[in-house]
Design a protein around this motif. Structure first.
Motif, mmCIF file in Angstrom:
data_model
loop_
_atom_site.group_PDB
_atom_site.id
_atom_site.type_symbol
_atom_site.label_atom_id
_atom_site.label_comp_id
_atom_site.label_asym_id
_atom_site.label_seq_id
_atom_site.Cartn_x
_atom_site.Cartn_y
_atom_site.Cartn_z
ATOM 1 N N ALA A 35 0.823 -1.208 0.000
ATOM 2 C CA ALA A 35 0.000 0.000 0.000
ATOM 3 C C ALA A 35 0.860 1.262 0.000
ATOM 4 C CB ALA A 35 -0.939 -0.012 1.203
ATOM 5 N N GLN A 36 1.878 1.312 0.863
ATOM 6 C CA GLN A 36 2.780 2.464 0.935
ATOM 7 C C GLN A 36 4.205 1.952 0.745
ATOM 8 O OE1 GLN A 36 1.997 5.055 4.382
ATOM 9 N NE2 GLN A 36 0.079 3.940 4.699
ATOM 10 N N PRO A 37 4.584 1.650 -0.489
ATOM 11 C CA PRO A 37 5.885 1.019 -0.722
ATOM 12 C C PRO A 37 7.041 1.938 -0.352
ATOM 13 C CG PRO A 37 4.902 1.709 -2.798
ATOM 14 C CD PRO A 37 3.854 1.916 -1.747
ATOM 15 N N ILE A 38 8.073 1.319 0.223
ATOM 16 C CA ILE A 38 9.300 2.060 0.535
ATOM 17 C C ILE A 38 10.502 1.434 -0.172
ATOM 18 C CG2 ILE A 38 8.461 2.911 2.760
ATOM 19 C CD1 ILE A 38 10.004 0.654 4.106
ATOM 20 N N THR A 47 15.462 -2.349 -7.056
ATOM 21 C CA THR A 47 15.049 -1.621 -8.259
ATOM 22 C C THR A 47 14.490 -0.236 -7.935
ATOM 23 O OG1 THR A 47 12.877 -2.689 -8.149
ATOM 24 C CG2 THR A 47 14.564 -3.752 -9.509
ATOM 25 N N TRP A 48 14.019 -0.053 -6.701
ATOM 26 C CA TRP A 48 13.507 1.267 -6.294
ATOM 27 C C TRP A 48 13.476 1.327 -4.776
ATOM 28 C CZ3 TRP A 48 9.370 2.754 -3.256
ATOM 29 C CH2 TRP A 48 9.061 4.123 -3.257
ATOM 30 N N ARG A 49 13.789 2.501 -4.235
ATOM 31 C CA ARG A 49 13.691 2.709 -2.797
ATOM 32 C C ARG A 49 13.298 4.153 -2.542
ATOM 33 N NH1 ARG A 49 18.950 0.684 -0.695
ATOM 34 N NH2 ARG A 49 19.664 0.257 -2.800
ATOM 35 N N GLN A 50 12.542 4.357 -1.510
ATOM 36 C CA GLN A 50 12.087 5.706 -1.163
ATOM 37 C C GLN A 50 13.211 6.541 -0.571
ATOM 38 O OE1 GLN A 50 9.331 6.321 2.254
ATOM 39 N NE2 GLN A 50 7.873 7.045 0.696
ATOM 40 N N SER A 51 14.125 5.880 0.124
ATOM 41 C CA SER A 51 15.238 6.586 0.760
ATOM 42 C C SER A 51 16.429 5.644 0.852
ATOM 43 C CB SER A 51 14.836 7.067 2.163
ATOM 44 O OG SER A 51 15.962 7.558 2.865
ATOM 45 N N ASN A 52 17.631 6.228 0.855
ATOM 46 C CA ASN A 52 18.838 5.416 1.008
ATOM 47 C C ASN A 52 18.952 4.822 2.406
ATOM 48 O OD1 ASN A 52 19.743 5.812 -1.626
ATOM 49 N ND2 ASN A 52 20.802 7.728 -1.098
ATOM 50 N N GLY A 78 6.115 1.912 13.722
ATOM 51 C CA GLY A 78 4.839 1.512 13.138
ATOM 52 C C GLY A 78 4.886 0.124 12.532
ATOM 53 N N LEU A 79 3.850 -0.196 11.753
ATOM 54 C CA LEU A 79 3.694 -1.520 11.152
ATOM 55 C C LEU A 79 4.317 -1.528 9.760
ATOM 56 C CD1 LEU A 79 2.343 -4.333 11.634
ATOM 57 C CD2 LEU A 79 0.360 -3.447 10.382
ATOM 58 N N TYR A 80 5.047 -2.616 9.456
ATOM 59 C CA TYR A 80 5.687 -2.780 8.148
ATOM 60 C C TYR A 80 5.184 -4.074 7.506
ATOM 61 C CZ TYR A 80 8.961 0.992 9.169
ATOM 62 O OH TYR A 80 9.511 2.214 9.451
ATOM 63 N N CYS A 81 5.159 -4.044 6.184
ATOM 64 C CA CYS A 81 4.694 -5.209 5.408
ATOM 65 C C CYS A 81 5.823 -5.709 4.520
ATOM 66 C CB CYS A 81 3.485 -4.830 4.539
ATOM 67 S SG CYS A 81 3.102 -6.017 3.216
ATOM 68 N N CYS A 82 6.125 -6.998 4.643
ATOM 69 C CA CYS A 82 7.069 -7.665 3.728
ATOM 70 C C CYS A 82 6.238 -8.581 2.833
ATOM 71 C CB CYS A 82 8.100 -8.476 4.511
ATOM 72 S SG CYS A 82 9.137 -9.545 3.464
ATOM 73 N N ARG A 83 6.215 -8.295 1.547
ATOM 74 C CA ARG A 83 5.387 -9.068 0.620
ATOM 75 C C ARG A 83 6.255 -9.664 -0.480
ATOM 76 N NH1 ARG A 83 -0.099 -8.277 -0.242
ATOM 77 N NH2 ARG A 83 -0.933 -9.710 -1.797
#
Length: 227
Positions: A35-38, A47-52, A78-83
């Motif tokens: 839902a809120q990918p990082i 291939t993509w990251r919100q922050s280093n 907070g809560l994190y999702c590994c998918r």
């Protein structure tokens, strides 16, 4: 605060074809993707990251996709999702990890792993999606059945036309056969009559009528000679 936080997440890799893509996101795992990918990885590299600050320091080719948050702050709590995306419907492996950070140290708490794990809201959402897919499949099957029926109708019409043409041709052939039979029968009858007429004219009985006439003429000639 200020320390690195590692959120463990792994999936099984028995051969190279098992390597797959996955994502990390904030909040609970939705029915698909994050839902809120990082962070995103194709299984071999990021291939993509919100922050280093978000790093994958494990061996990706062995299924170690644990997330490391560099210099964790209170905002990272907070809560994190590994998918992990597994081919097929509802096959994704999902893990939920909750991070609690306190000043001076961090506590990765309430780590839960689901293979797959769904919350009631997710389950109802996935069920509704499954029902929609089933309805779409039923609609597709009905459309295919209608198309087949439409294709069959012209075939039945063509069959009726072919049968009608065959009946007409058979009737024509039967009529021609009857006419030919009568023609040859009449021709044979006429030939027989002609043959019988020729035979009657050339028979000895006809010559028997002519001979008494010749004898009478000769007798009359003899009488005149005697006078």
């Amino acid at each position: 605060v200020g320390q690195n936080v590692t959120l463990p997440c792994r999936y099984r890799v028995d051969r190279e074809s098992d390597i797959t893509s996955m994502c990390w996101g904030r909040g609970s795992c939705p029915s698909s993707t994050c839902a809120q990918p990082i962070l995103w990885t194709d299984g071999r590299g990021v291939t993509w990251r919100q922050s280093n600050r978000y790093q994958l320091e494990g061996d990706l080719t062995r299924g170690d996709v644990s997330l490391t948050i560099v210099n964790a702050a209170e905002a990272d709590e907070g809560l994190y999702c590994c998918r992990v995306e597994i081919p097929g419907w509802f096959n994704d492996e999902k893990s939920h990890l909750e991070v609690v950070i306190e000043r001076g140290f961090f506590i990765p708490a309430k780590t839960s792993t689901a293979l797959p794990h769904t919350y009631p809201s997710e389950r109802s959402s996935e069920n509704s999606q499954s029902l929609r897919r089933m309805a779409q499949l039923e609609g597709t099957m009905q459309n295919m059945s209608t198309s087949v029926d439409q294709l069959r109708e012209p075939e039945s019409t063509k069959t009726a036309i072919y049968v009608g043409v065959c009946v007409v041709l058979l009737a024509i052939l039967a009529g021609a056969l009857v006419v030919s039979t009568r023609y040859f029968h009449n021709k044979q009858k006429l030939k027989t009559l002609q043959t019988e007429s020729a035979v009657s004219l050339s028979s000895p009985e006809g010559g028997g009528i002519q001979r008494p006439l010749e004898a009478r003429v000769r007798a009359e000639e003899n009488i005149y000679t005697m006078d």
